[in-house]
Design an enzyme around this catalytic site. Sequence first.
Site, PDB file in Angstrom:
ATOM      1  CG  HIS A  69       6.305   1.718  -0.152  1.00 52.74           C
ATOM      2  ND1 HIS A  69       5.691   2.611  -0.998  1.00 52.74           N
ATOM      3  CD2 HIS A  69       6.785   2.460   0.883  1.00 52.74           C
ATOM      4  CE1 HIS A  69       5.793   3.845  -0.498  1.00 52.74           C
ATOM      5  NE2 HIS A  69       6.455   3.777   0.640  1.00 52.74           N
TER       6      HIS A  69
ATOM      7  CG  ASN B   6       1.989   4.627   2.685  1.00 54.19           C
ATOM      8  OD1 ASN B   6       1.689   3.490   2.386  1.00 54.19           O
ATOM      9  ND2 ASN B   6       1.354   5.301   3.612  1.00 54.19           N
TER      10      ASN B   6
ATOM     11  CG  HIS C 176      -0.356  -1.950   9.339  1.00 56.80           C
ATOM     12  ND1 HIS C 176       0.018  -3.206   9.736  1.00 56.80           N
ATOM     13  CD2 HIS C 176       0.493  -1.095   9.954  1.00 56.80           C
ATOM     14  CE1 HIS C 176       1.045  -3.106  10.559  1.00 56.80           C
ATOM     15  NE2 HIS C 176       1.344  -1.839  10.714  1.00 56.80           N
TER      16      HIS C 176
ATOM     17  CG  ASN D  81       5.187  -1.486  11.728  1.00 49.39           C
ATOM     18  OD1 ASN D  81       4.604  -2.280  12.463  1.00 49.39           O
ATOM     19  ND2 ASN D  81       4.839  -0.222  11.643  1.00 49.39           N
TER      20      ASN D  81
ATOM     21  CG  ASP E 253       5.182  -5.485   3.926  1.00 47.88           C
ATOM     22  OD1 ASP E 253       4.896  -4.446   3.298  1.00 47.88           O
ATOM     23  OD2 ASP E 253       5.319  -5.511   5.163  1.00 47.88           O
TER      24      ASP E 253
ATOM     25  CG  PHE F   5       9.698  -0.156  10.884  1.00 48.42           C
ATOM     26  CD1 PHE F   5       9.772  -1.256  11.713  1.00 48.42           C
ATOM     27  CD2 PHE F   5       9.497   1.096  11.455  1.00 48.42           C
ATOM     28  CE1 PHE F   5       9.651  -1.112  13.097  1.00 48.42           C
ATOM     29  CE2 PHE F   5       9.382   1.249  12.825  1.00 48.42           C
ATOM     30  CZ  PHE F   5       9.463   0.145  13.650  1.00 48.42           C
ATOM     31  N   GLY F   6      11.189  -2.141   7.245  1.00 45.52           N
ATOM     32  CA  GLY F   6      10.961  -2.688   5.907  1.00 45.52           C
ATOM     33  C   GLY F   6      12.015  -3.675   5.461  1.00 45.52           C
TER      34      GLY F   6
END
Lengths: 428, 308
Positions: A63, A95, A179, A278, A305, A323-324
């Site tokens: 991302h 996103n 997901h 997540n 991720d 999250f992340g």
Amino acid sequence: MRISIKNVQIAAKGFNPGESYHVSVVDGKIAEIGPSSSLAEAELEIDGSGCWLSAGWCDLRAHFNDPGMEHKEDLESGALAAADGGFTAVALLPNTEPALDNKKGIRYILSGNSQRLTQLYPLGAVSIGAKGEELAEMMDLRQAGALAFTDGTRPITNTALLLKSLQYLLHFNGLLINHPTEASLVRGGQMHEGINSTLLGMKGMPVLAEEMAIERDLRLLEYAGGRLHFSGISTAAGVDLVRNAKARGLAVSCDVSVAHLVFTDNALLDFDTNYKVNPPLRQEEDRKALIDGLKDGTIDAIVTDHQPQDTESKKLEFDLAEFGMMGLQTFYASLLKAGVLDASLLAEKVSHAPRRLLGLPSIEIKAGESANLTLFSPEFEWQFTEETNFSKGINSPFFNQTLRGKALGVIANGMHHFHSAVVVKTNG
Amino acid sequence: MQQQLSVKHLLGIKNISSEDIRLIFDTADNFKEVINRPIKKVPSLRDITIANVFFENSTRTRLSFELAEKRLSADVINFSSSNSSVKKGETLLDTVNNILAMKVDMVVMRHSSPGAPHFLSRHIKANIVNAGDGTHEHPTQALLDTFSIREKLGEVEGKKVVIIGDILHSRVALSNIFALQKLGAEVMVCGPNTLLPKYVRELGVKVELDVDKALQWCDVANVLRIQLERQQMKFFPSLREYSLYYGINKARLQKLDKQIVVMHPGPINRGVELSSDVADADNAIILDQVENGVAVRMAVLYLLAANK
């Protein structure tokens, strides 16, 4: 320009592990591969001893927050972090703000690729705004260059919408990436539901939520046909479901994020938000099942991720933090920590399989092919620090640790980037 | 005998030892004697400034801490906000650092986020006392509860204690479980199944859905307040049904072949989890808990101040 990589092991079919090769790349193409250095004088000479060379790595899930949240990452900082981590291709989640639900967004991502070593490939949104309500114009997105379709960090919870997406994607045999999470069971959840969430008084996200989502999605796949990929499998139960579905002949694939191969929810006992991801970090039995799933072919790919966050999103109370976790530059060191050591397994899970899933041309290591290569050392020791971090993110549990194992060079798109530790001479 | 706490902060019962707890009890014994004197004040914390920082509504815990601080002659400042501060555009860390810039030595904090005091403890220098962090821990409540059991029954070890009510959302329950176990008591939890954490047995506690069986088993019943405000959706159909099946009333207690001690952390929803005839009876030690709360908190603050 001639680059010569000497004394390197090659993780590809046709090459013997344990044997060293000399590889020369001229003007972006592999010119020669031989057992000795009967090679012409090179402008850039690389010492590959102790290192492996494989097909260039490809990340299926990262991302970069661009457009919209460029303070967390942008295409350029993300691409640099990717190249340093050994990745010559990265598929980006849709996103962003606005979401990648229109061809303008897709073209924006692709437009800089000719100037980049690491090629960025947009994943198109399944739904408008990646909100899971109405279908996005996926044929048009495909035409513009979207390689697969997903609502990214948001699971597609609406069953009817997921069914329609699978049916619609059959027009061009497109890949749907979901997901798997049953959203109503994880609402407000902060971490894996288990003894640790009980001890910490935090709302848990049960394994059941992943199981139920996978079961539902598989039923839809069986009914509609098409190609379905689960991104971020995190549980032993999830691995079993996909294994059985593959045995039944369903066109299903899945990936696991590197964090889930290394960490368990024990990492959360001090409320460290770096470990807030997540799907959540699970338990040791899940971690082992994920590694087994990689080895037996149930899990097709390993993803970074990479989800960079800024201080304002992470230096907070745990339940308020985003999250992340960042994952690109520490990817290989993490894999070694997880005990995933085999170089040819790595080439399959991080290069060949993800490229196949995205429909990218396969990479062969032989004379005459254009060079798309990653050089990596399982022994190289280094520190991940603010200075060596190319990403704008601050959310890595590996900061200021001495790590073992690193990608030390990449060649792709006629460009190269090598760590100074392996450069013997330049402009000879 | 241990003279100092093993920790600099009281973040949770999970983080302290049984020796720490016994030291707090012995210290609290002395302070309880002090607060029953005509002159209730000692100069122990005369040079110490304590900030009570409350991001969640609280009346009795804040009062109890404030009184404990004043009895120890500390300087006291109060900050309260019903929202977590980040919603107003200031982070928790900024808020607390602003207070600390005014030369504050200790922070007593209540916050809605589990782990908020742990987070704070990694970034600030002052001693921190957790006065309740979301659904995680409420260590001073557990200390005063176990102190009160010790006072009433002589010791905690070997006693059977049931905690009744909303275990899932209760920081009081979790801290009590840890404290009781560290002191050698047997613990049972009892409530509607939807209000019990799925993995609660792994904490080493017994689980009982039938409140009458739970009461028959126990020496002490710690009855929790039904916390509607902490529930994102309905976990049980109605207060009426809860009260019928889990409310502790005189009829239930009279069926037992023994007398049990009844506790409640307050504030009581009279007629819901506890009927008035039980709350006001002799074997209810609810007001003793309140009195002991001041002594126990004095002990905690006093001992932490020595561990700068």
